[in-house]
Design a protein around this motif. Sequence first.
Motif, PDB file in Angstrom:
ATOM      1  N   VAL A   1      -6.876  -0.744   1.001  1.00  0.00           N
ATOM      2  CA  VAL A   1      -5.738  -0.031   0.138  1.00  0.00           C
ATOM      3  C   VAL A   1      -6.223   1.325  -0.456  1.00  0.00           C
ATOM      4  O   VAL A   1      -7.226   1.347  -1.161  1.00  0.00           O
ATOM      5  CB  VAL A   1      -5.353  -1.146  -0.503  1.00  0.00           C
TER       6      VAL A   1
ATOM      7  N   ILE B   1       0.960  -4.883  -1.350  1.00  0.00           N
ATOM      8  CA  ILE B   1       0.746  -3.861  -0.835  1.00  0.00           C
ATOM      9  C   ILE B   1       1.392  -2.298  -1.247  1.00  0.00           C
ATOM     10  O   ILE B   1       0.354  -1.267  -1.576  1.00  0.00           O
ATOM     11  CB  ILE B   1       0.282  -3.683   0.829  1.00  0.00           C
TER      12      ILE B   1
ATOM     13  N   VAL C   1      -1.891   0.931   2.516  1.00  0.00           N
ATOM     14  CA  VAL C   1      -2.854   1.642   3.505  1.00  0.00           C
ATOM     15  C   VAL C   1      -3.083   2.268   3.598  1.00  0.00           C
ATOM     16  O   VAL C   1      -2.940   3.519   3.835  1.00  0.00           O
ATOM     17  CB  VAL C   1      -2.792   0.643   5.030  1.00  0.00           C
TER      18      VAL C   1
ATOM     19  N   MET D   1      -3.218  -1.561   9.895  1.00  0.00           N
ATOM     20  CA  MET D   1      -1.478  -2.718   9.585  1.00  0.00           C
ATOM     21  C   MET D   1      -2.027  -3.627  10.503  1.00  0.00           C
ATOM     22  O   MET D   1      -0.899  -4.137  10.226  1.00  0.00           O
ATOM     23  CB  MET D   1      -1.216  -1.533   9.721  1.00  0.00           C
TER      24      MET D   1
ATOM     25  N   ASN E   1      -4.832  -5.847  10.626  1.00  0.00           N
ATOM     26  CA  ASN E   1      -6.166  -6.874  10.249  1.00  0.00           C
ATOM     27  C   ASN E   1      -6.675  -7.031   9.130  1.00  0.00           C
ATOM     28  O   ASN E   1      -6.968  -6.664   7.867  1.00  0.00           O
ATOM     29  CB  ASN E   1      -7.355  -6.243  10.858  1.00  0.00           C
ATOM     30  N   ILE E   2      -4.605  -7.773   8.403  1.00  0.00           N
ATOM     31  CA  ILE E   2      -4.391  -8.610   7.678  1.00  0.00           C
ATOM     32  C   ILE E   2      -4.750  -9.339   6.626  1.00  0.00           C
ATOM     33  O   ILE E   2      -4.882 -10.510   7.410  1.00  0.00           O
ATOM     34  CB  ILE E   2      -3.029  -7.587   6.894  1.00  0.00           C
ATOM     35  N   GLN E   3      -5.138  -9.464   5.806  1.00  0.00           N
ATOM     36  CA  GLN E   3      -5.518 -11.265   5.849  1.00  0.00           C
ATOM     37  C   GLN E   3      -5.450 -11.736   4.025  1.00  0.00           C
ATOM     38  O   GLN E   3      -5.822 -11.196   3.602  1.00  0.00           O
ATOM     39  CB  GLN E   3      -7.042 -11.463   6.019  1.00  0.00           C
TER      40      GLN E   3
ATOM     41  N   ASP F   1      -3.530 -14.056   9.389  1.00  0.00           N
ATOM     42  CA  ASP F   1      -4.174 -13.980   9.070  1.00  0.00           C
ATOM     43  C   ASP F   1      -2.922 -12.901   9.735  1.00  0.00           C
ATOM     44  O   ASP F   1      -2.109 -13.523  10.997  1.00  0.00           O
ATOM     45  CB  ASP F   1      -4.601 -14.165  10.370  1.00  0.00           C
TER      46      ASP F   1
ATOM     47  N   ILE G   1      -5.470 -10.562  -0.876  1.00  0.00           N
ATOM     48  CA  ILE G   1      -4.686 -10.377   0.196  1.00  0.00           C
ATOM     49  C   ILE G   1      -5.982  -8.608   0.508  1.00  0.00           C
ATOM     50  O   ILE G   1      -6.337  -8.017   0.078  1.00  0.00           O
ATOM     51  CB  ILE G   1      -3.897  -9.273  -0.451  1.00  0.00           C
TER      52      ILE G   1
ATOM     53  N   VAL H   1      -7.136  -5.882   3.700  1.00  0.00           N
ATOM     54  CA  VAL H   1      -7.006  -5.079   4.234  1.00  0.00           C
ATOM     55  C   VAL H   1      -8.352  -4.846   5.208  1.00  0.00           C
ATOM     56  O   VAL H   1      -9.016  -4.015   4.369  1.00  0.00           O
ATOM     57  CB  VAL H   1      -6.189  -4.055   3.580  1.00  0.00           C
TER      58      VAL H   1
END
Length: 549
Positions: free
Chosen positions: A150, A168, A174, A181, A183-185, A195, A218, A220
């Motif tokens: 981020v 975010i 991002v 955008m 692959n955000i966990q 996921d 969170i 990224v």
Amino acid sequence: MMKALLLATSLALYAGVAHSSISISQSATDENKATIDQSNLKNLYGDWVFNGGFKDTSFSAINPNYKITQGDLLLVQLWGGVNFQETLTVDPRGNIFIPKVGPIKVLGVSNADLNELVNKSVQRVYKANVEAYVNLVSSQKVKVFLSGLVTNPGLYEGQSADSIFRFIDLAGGVRQDIGSMRNIQVKRDNELRYDIDLYDFLQRGELPVMQLQDGDVIFVGPKQGEVEIEGEVGFQGKYEIKRASAKLSDVMAAVIPNDKATHITIIEPQHNKVQTGAVKEIQALQYPLNKTDLSSIAVEPGALIKVSSQLKPTSISVDVLGEHDSEFEMVLPWGASLADLLEKVEFNKLSNDSAIQLFRRSVARRQKEMLDASLSSLEQTVLTARSNSVEAAQLREAEAKVILQWIEKARQVQPKGQVLLSEGYAPDKIILQQGDQVVIPSKRNLVMVHGEVLFPTAIAFKADMSVEDFIAKAGGANDDWDNVNILLQKPNGDFVKIEGRQLTKETLVEAGDEIFVLAKPDMKEWQLTKDIFQVIYQIAISAAVVIGI
């Protein structure tokens, strides 16, 4: 003062402010440079999401699907046989405590079911004549870590039911260069809880329901790759690929081919050029859009997807405006000339067929590009000019603000895109294009006088009157002849500069002409005033307007 051409006031003012060079702080120059650099970046699919639309609005506690969690504040009211009213905090075990009733577990209960749950618990103690009402006053605020790619990683505060979009967005979004955008966990106690692929939200409006807790992370992750899309599509730019490849159908569903699109060409990525030590040619494969199962075609990161139209036009449509008795829209074969069109036009007694005008979109776009380039050059001159003293710098900064405001107004000007048909042109050599506009002017027995005159007006044409005579009829020039420039515009759009003895020549002005009286710039600071005056000329010729202040 705005007219068909606004001339005099703006020039006089510019002549006044242009006496000295202008000094602007380095930060202004750097800011301008940053803006230019950003404009060179490729569009990224979804980059419009994190522009502040989420961070300014937080979760509303009246959401019926909200799940009660530790730290939430509940307003509990009992009435009837017992009177009780108090705001209670959900404790770390997920309970609230009501005197003479005891602890009631509310953790994980939805807001919609909260009142019913508490009522049942109260009625187990008070069998009759006691009612309960519970309302969520405010939800617990949580602090969440933003990590990975981020723009501004850190610890951010929000409501537990705020979406990951808001967190975010608070972190600046991002990173477009390497952040993903897709692959955000969301992690809790170092374990993966969610996921998330934000493209699911952009393309289908899907977003998992979640509530965050204190200390959640969170994360990224990095993007795996991109394909580039160009051509006949609603979105042109880069589209992120989530895995080693993607279905072409998924990409096309996101970028939306337009009605003209007929074919898709896939140019394989550069890294596929070398294979087992042997160099091979980069392949380009083309598919008919409506006859191909796009879901069976895989595209790899780095590929270029070109969406094109292979339809060859057989005819064009041209607007024919102005004074004539023909149709106002004519369909001609592809490759038709202006002469072919004029053969179909029915002129009447008011048609001025010697002053035909042609307007073209591609010319308007080119004129706009040239105007923007001139304005950018002028802006750079204003921003980088130097001063010799603090007092001069303060004066020039005030003057610069005036000029920069004028530049911003000038950027809004849209050139007309006129193709000047000079005297003696060959209409059979002018090949028409789709969307062209041909204007047949009316015969006018008037001469318009604009600009630095006492009374800008229209004057009845007389053959024995000179340019000077017409200006005198408009009250005369507001300054000496040495301090003004005279332009004569012909009905076909051509401009003629009038100088010296031409002012008194009686054969120059014809019916339908327009005379523009422009103040000359002050030449004490030649370069800056010259640049401004050139831009004013450029706007006048391309758009028939001069922006005043």
